[in-house]
Design a protein around this motif. Structure first.
Motif, PDB file in Angstrom:
ATOM      1  N   ALA A   1       6.998  -5.398   6.462  1.00 47.84           N
ATOM      2  CA  ALA A   1       5.964  -6.074   7.253  1.00 47.84           C
ATOM      3  C   ALA A   1       5.093  -5.065   7.995  1.00 47.84           C
ATOM      4  CB  ALA A   1       6.616  -7.038   8.238  1.00 47.84           C
ATOM      5  N   SER A   2       5.738  -4.066   8.597  1.00 47.43           N
ATOM      6  CA  SER A   2       5.023  -3.060   9.395  1.00 47.43           C
ATOM      7  C   SER A   2       4.068  -2.222   8.545  1.00 47.43           C
ATOM      8  CB  SER A   2       6.038  -2.157  10.096  1.00 47.43           C
ATOM      9  OG  SER A   2       5.412  -1.317  11.023  1.00 47.43           O
ATOM     10  N   SER A   3       4.438  -2.002   7.278  1.00 47.21           N
ATOM     11  CA  SER A   3       3.585  -1.190   6.387  1.00 47.21           C
ATOM     12  C   SER A   3       2.262  -1.883   6.069  1.00 47.21           C
ATOM     13  CB  SER A   3       4.328  -0.871   5.085  1.00 47.21           C
ATOM     14  OG  SER A   3       4.413  -2.020   4.247  1.00 47.21           O
ATOM     15  N   THR A   4       2.195  -3.190   6.277  1.00 49.46           N
ATOM     16  CA  THR A   4       0.963  -3.938   5.985  1.00 49.46           C
ATOM     17  C   THR A   4       0.118  -4.147   7.244  1.00 49.46           C
ATOM     18  OG1 THR A   4       1.963  -6.111   6.397  1.00 49.46           O
ATOM     19  CG2 THR A   4       2.170  -5.223   4.160  1.00 49.46           C
ATOM     20  N   ALA A   5       0.482  -3.440   8.326  1.00 52.94           N
ATOM     21  CA  ALA A   5      -0.232  -3.528   9.611  1.00 52.94           C
ATOM     22  C   ALA A   5      -0.203  -4.949  10.176  1.00 52.94           C
ATOM     23  CB  ALA A   5      -1.671  -3.034   9.477  1.00 52.94           C
ATOM     24  N   SER A   6       0.922  -5.641   9.960  1.00 51.36           N
ATOM     25  CA  SER A   6       1.070  -6.991  10.494  1.00 51.36           C
ATOM     26  C   SER A   6       1.236  -6.960  12.017  1.00 51.36           C
ATOM     27  CB  SER A   6       2.296  -7.670   9.875  1.00 51.36           C
ATOM     28  OG  SER A   6       2.094  -7.898   8.491  1.00 51.36           O
TER      29      SER A   6
ATOM     30  N   ASN B   1       0.843  -1.210   0.000  1.00 50.79           N
ATOM     31  CA  ASN B   1       0.000   0.000   0.000  1.00 50.79           C
ATOM     32  C   ASN B   1       0.872   1.252   0.000  1.00 50.79           C
ATOM     33  OD1 ASN B   1       0.631   0.711   2.884  1.00 50.79           O
ATOM     34  ND2 ASN B   1      -0.321  -1.295   3.209  1.00 50.79           N
ATOM     35  N   ASP B   2       0.260   2.415   0.137  1.00 49.85           N
ATOM     36  CA  ASP B   2       1.011   3.684   0.116  1.00 49.85           C
ATOM     37  C   ASP B   2       2.082   3.749   1.201  1.00 49.85           C
ATOM     38  OD1 ASP B   2      -0.051   4.850  -2.099  1.00 49.85           O
ATOM     39  OD2 ASP B   2      -1.525   6.082  -1.055  1.00 49.85           O
ATOM     40  N   SER B   3       1.778   3.176   2.346  1.00 47.42           N
ATOM     41  CA  SER B   3       2.735   3.162   3.453  1.00 47.42           C
ATOM     42  C   SER B   3       3.995   2.381   3.074  1.00 47.42           C
ATOM     43  CB  SER B   3       2.067   2.538   4.683  1.00 47.42           C
ATOM     44  OG  SER B   3       2.945   2.500   5.771  1.00 47.42           O
ATOM     45  N   THR B   4       3.833   1.340   2.266  1.00 48.98           N
ATOM     46  CA  THR B   4       4.987   0.540   1.805  1.00 48.98           C
ATOM     47  C   THR B   4       5.915   1.400   0.933  1.00 48.98           C
ATOM     48  OG1 THR B   4       3.447  -1.334   1.679  1.00 48.98           O
ATOM     49  CG2 THR B   4       5.658  -1.674   0.787  1.00 48.98           C
ATOM     50  N   TYR B   5       5.305   2.178   0.032  1.00 52.26           N
ATOM     51  CA  TYR B   5       6.098   3.076  -0.829  1.00 52.26           C
ATOM     52  C   TYR B   5       6.875   4.080   0.017  1.00 52.26           C
ATOM     53  CZ  TYR B   5       3.703   1.492  -5.088  1.00 52.26           C
ATOM     54  OH  TYR B   5       3.225   0.740  -6.139  1.00 52.26           O
ATOM     55  N   ARG B   6       6.198   4.640   1.019  1.00 46.40           N
ATOM     56  CA  ARG B   6       6.862   5.641   1.871  1.00 46.40           C
ATOM     57  C   ARG B   6       7.970   4.991   2.706  1.00 46.40           C
ATOM     58  NH1 ARG B   6       1.417   7.294   2.675  1.00 46.40           N
ATOM     59  NH2 ARG B   6       1.410   6.399   4.765  1.00 46.40           N
ATOM     60  N   GLY B   7       7.731   3.768   3.167  1.00 46.60           N
ATOM     61  CA  GLY B   7       8.751   3.049   3.932  1.00 46.60           C
ATOM     62  C   GLY B   7       9.989   2.781   3.100  1.00 46.60           C
ATOM     63  N   ALA B   8       9.788   2.355   1.849  1.00 48.45           N
ATOM     64  CA  ALA B   8      10.917   2.092   0.934  1.00 48.45           C
ATOM     65  C   ALA B   8      11.680   3.382   0.644  1.00 48.45           C
ATOM     66  CB  ALA B   8      10.401   1.472  -0.361  1.00 48.45           C
ATOM     67  N   ALA B   9      10.923   4.480   0.458  1.00 52.70           N
ATOM     68  CA  ALA B   9      11.549   5.782   0.183  1.00 52.70           C
ATOM     69  C   ALA B   9      12.337   6.276   1.393  1.00 52.70           C
ATOM     70  CB  ALA B   9      10.480   6.809  -0.203  1.00 52.70           C
ATOM     71  N   LEU B  10      11.770   6.080   2.585  1.00 53.76           N
ATOM     72  CA  LEU B  10      12.449   6.488   3.817  1.00 53.76           C
ATOM     73  C   LEU B  10      13.793   5.781   3.952  1.00 53.76           C
ATOM     74  CD1 LEU B  10      12.526   7.819   6.651  1.00 53.76           C
ATOM     75  CD2 LEU B  10      11.196   5.866   7.491  1.00 53.76           C
TER      76      LEU B  10
ATOM     77  N   LYS C   1      10.510   4.931  13.443  1.00 52.59           N
ATOM     78  CA  LYS C   1      11.190   4.345  14.608  1.00 52.59           C
ATOM     79  C   LYS C   1      12.122   3.207  14.172  1.00 52.59           C
ATOM     80  CE  LYS C   1      10.331   2.423  19.197  1.00 52.59           C
ATOM     81  NZ  LYS C   1       9.326   1.987  20.180  1.00 52.59           N
ATOM     82  N   ILE C   2      11.637   2.358  13.267  1.00 48.60           N
ATOM     83  CA  ILE C   2      12.428   1.219  12.780  1.00 48.60           C
ATOM     84  C   ILE C   2      13.697   1.715  12.069  1.00 48.60           C
ATOM     85  CG2 ILE C   2      12.487  -0.689  11.104  1.00 48.60           C
ATOM     86  CD1 ILE C   2       9.414  -1.010  11.644  1.00 48.60           C
ATOM     87  N   VAL C   3      13.516   2.681  11.149  1.00 46.46           N
ATOM     88  CA  VAL C   3      14.642   3.129  10.321  1.00 46.46           C
ATOM     89  C   VAL C   3      15.612   4.003  11.120  1.00 46.46           C
ATOM     90  CG1 VAL C   3      15.309   4.287   8.176  1.00 46.46           C
ATOM     91  CG2 VAL C   3      13.207   2.953   8.252  1.00 46.46           C
TER      92      VAL C   3
ATOM     93  N   ALA D   1      17.672  -5.606   8.116  1.00 49.97           N
ATOM     94  CA  ALA D   1      16.590  -5.953   9.048  1.00 49.97           C
ATOM     95  C   ALA D   1      15.485  -4.903   8.995  1.00 49.97           C
ATOM     96  CB  ALA D   1      17.148  -6.056  10.471  1.00 49.97           C
ATOM     97  N   SER D   2      15.874  -3.632   8.876  1.00 43.36           N
ATOM     98  CA  SER D   2      14.870  -2.555   8.831  1.00 43.36           C
ATOM     99  C   SER D   2      14.077  -2.596   7.530  1.00 43.36           C
ATOM    100  CB  SER D   2      15.525  -1.187   9.043  1.00 43.36           C
ATOM    101  OG  SER D   2      16.245  -0.776   7.912  1.00 43.36           O
ATOM    102  N   CYS D   3      14.714  -2.983   6.417  1.00 45.77           N
ATOM    103  CA  CYS D   3      13.990  -3.129   5.142  1.00 45.77           C
ATOM    104  C   CYS D   3      12.835  -4.121   5.286  1.00 45.77           C
ATOM    105  CB  CYS D   3      14.925  -3.628   4.040  1.00 45.77           C
ATOM    106  SG  CYS D   3      16.154  -2.458   3.486  1.00 45.77           S
ATOM    107  N   CYS D   4      13.156  -5.273   5.887  1.00 51.84           N
ATOM    108  CA  CYS D   4      12.165  -6.347   6.001  1.00 51.84           C
ATOM    109  C   CYS D   4      11.100  -6.025   7.047  1.00 51.84           C
ATOM    110  CB  CYS D   4      12.860  -7.668   6.323  1.00 51.84           C
ATOM    111  SG  CYS D   4      14.026  -8.162   5.018  1.00 51.84           S
ATOM    112  N   SER D   5      11.503  -5.407   8.170  1.00 47.60           N
ATOM    113  CA  SER D   5      10.508  -5.069   9.189  1.00 47.60           C
ATOM    114  C   SER D   5       9.640  -3.890   8.758  1.00 47.60           C
ATOM    115  CB  SER D   5      11.165  -4.803  10.555  1.00 47.60           C
ATOM    116  OG  SER D   5      12.225  -3.910  10.464  1.00 47.60           O
ATOM    117  N   VAL D   6      10.193  -2.953   7.991  1.00 46.90           N
ATOM    118  CA  VAL D   6       9.393  -1.852   7.437  1.00 46.90           C
ATOM    119  C   VAL D   6       8.353  -2.405   6.462  1.00 46.90           C
ATOM    120  CG1 VAL D   6       9.517   0.032   5.731  1.00 46.90           C
ATOM    121  CG2 VAL D   6      10.912   0.130   7.778  1.00 46.90           C
TER     122      VAL D   6
END
Length: 324
Positions: A185-190, A65-74, A135-137, A178-183
């Motif tokens: 997962a976190s972006s999908t509200a897991s 979702n949009d949060s995933t795009y922002r997480g990758a950009a961050l 927080k993760i990044v 680790a932050s790439c993978c947790s971001v």
């Protein structure tokens, strides 16, 4: 069978194309000089493996979702900031075969560019209430700085143990993976459990990735970073640490003397490389690398089968079998 990056990217092909457009937009500035430098940075991007890890991890855990795009950009913004600053710290003139920002525009501008990228990433998260991603990044950036400083401190004494080496690479390299993978997962509200499992997976991948990078220093591949560069920079990596552990007192003293006092001498560097190879240092490092790889794959098996999981598995294999 070893897949190439295009095959691996196929489940997220459209997302990666969209991400590229969004990321270019984020890098724009109304200051002409800064905009010019941002264009230069965007044009010389690498394989974009970090955004791929974010999107594939998100796909494994839920819906992109949009949060995933922002997480990758961050992650890309903050990571690029650290690379620009690293080149200043290392007085490096090249990055991925291109001139570094500091080589073209000098240190003062490079530091300010790094600061701009850092603040751009922070604002992207704050403006969209992505505090969980920030927080993760941010934690990963803190770990990376601590890892670098620990390595510098230890390089002065050349007394790194295997345990300290793992701590350094866990902070320096594995924390970002680790932050790439947790971001993702976190972006999908897991759930926190799923996010933590993805973080552990990414950390194992990052550990294996760094050991692979350390092996390049011994010229085992035809392509890669310049042979002996870690030895010249007095970096104690796993093959060397293992070889020194096995050596008798006299041989150990001789090798440490060469690294400490003659690391700029090609003959001395080659002598250290030969010592490591003859001591079985490379074989030992490969064993450890494969152990981290196996542990990562075991964690991934717990997730439901999907095209994202298959590609994520292939991406891990690619990162460990890469030639540069």
């Amino acid at each position: 069978m070893k897949a190439d990056l295009k095959q691996i990217q196929s489940p997220i092909k459209s997302e990666m194309a969209e991400f590229e457009l969004r990321f270019k937009d984020l890098m724009k500035s109304r200051v002409k000089l800064l905009d010019h430098i941002m264009n230069y940075i965007v044009r010389r991007k690498g394989k974009q493996m970090r955004p791929m890890f974010v999107f594939l991890s998100a796909g494994v855990c839920g819906d992109i979702n949009d949060s995933t795009y922002r997480g990758a950009a961050l992650i890309e913004l903050l990571h690029t900031a650290t690379l620009v600053h690293d080149d200043v710290v290392d007085d490096a003139n090249y990055r991925r075969g291109f001139f570094s920002v500091n080589a073209l525009w000098k240190n003062k501008i490079a530091v300010l560019v790094g600061d701009f990228l850092l603040s751009r990433g922070l604002l992207l998260s704050i403006d969209n209430d992505d505090f969980h991603l920030l927080k993760i990044v941010s934690n990963a950036v803190k770990e990376m700085a601590e890892g670098e400083l620990l390595q510098i401190a230890k390089a002065r004494k050349l007394d790194i143990t295997e345990e300290v080496y793992y701590k350094i690479i866990r902070q320096k390299t594995a924390s970002l993976m680790a932050s790439c993978c947790s971001v993702g997962a976190s972006s999908t509200a897991s759930s926190p459990e799923i996010i933590e499992k993805m973080r552990e997976f990414g950390e194992k991948v990052g550990m294996a990735f760094q050991i692979k990078d350390d092996l390049f220093d011994y010229g085992e591949e035809e392509i890669g970073k310049p042979v002996g560069i870690d030895i010249k920079e007095k970096k104690m990596t796993l093959p060397l640490i293992f070889a020194l552990q096995k050596a008798d007192w006299l041989e150990k003293r001789k090798i440490i003397h060469l690294i400490r006092n003659k690391s700029e001498n090609k003959k001395a560097v080659n002598e250290v490389i030969s010592f490591v190879k003859q001591s079985g240092g490379l074989e030992y490092a490969k064993e450890v690398m494969n152990r981290f790889y196996d542990e990562a794959m075991t964690i991934l098996q717990d997730f439901p089968d999907s095209e994202y999981k298959e590609s994520l598995s292939s991406l891990v294999t690619y990162s460990i079998q890469r030639k540069k």
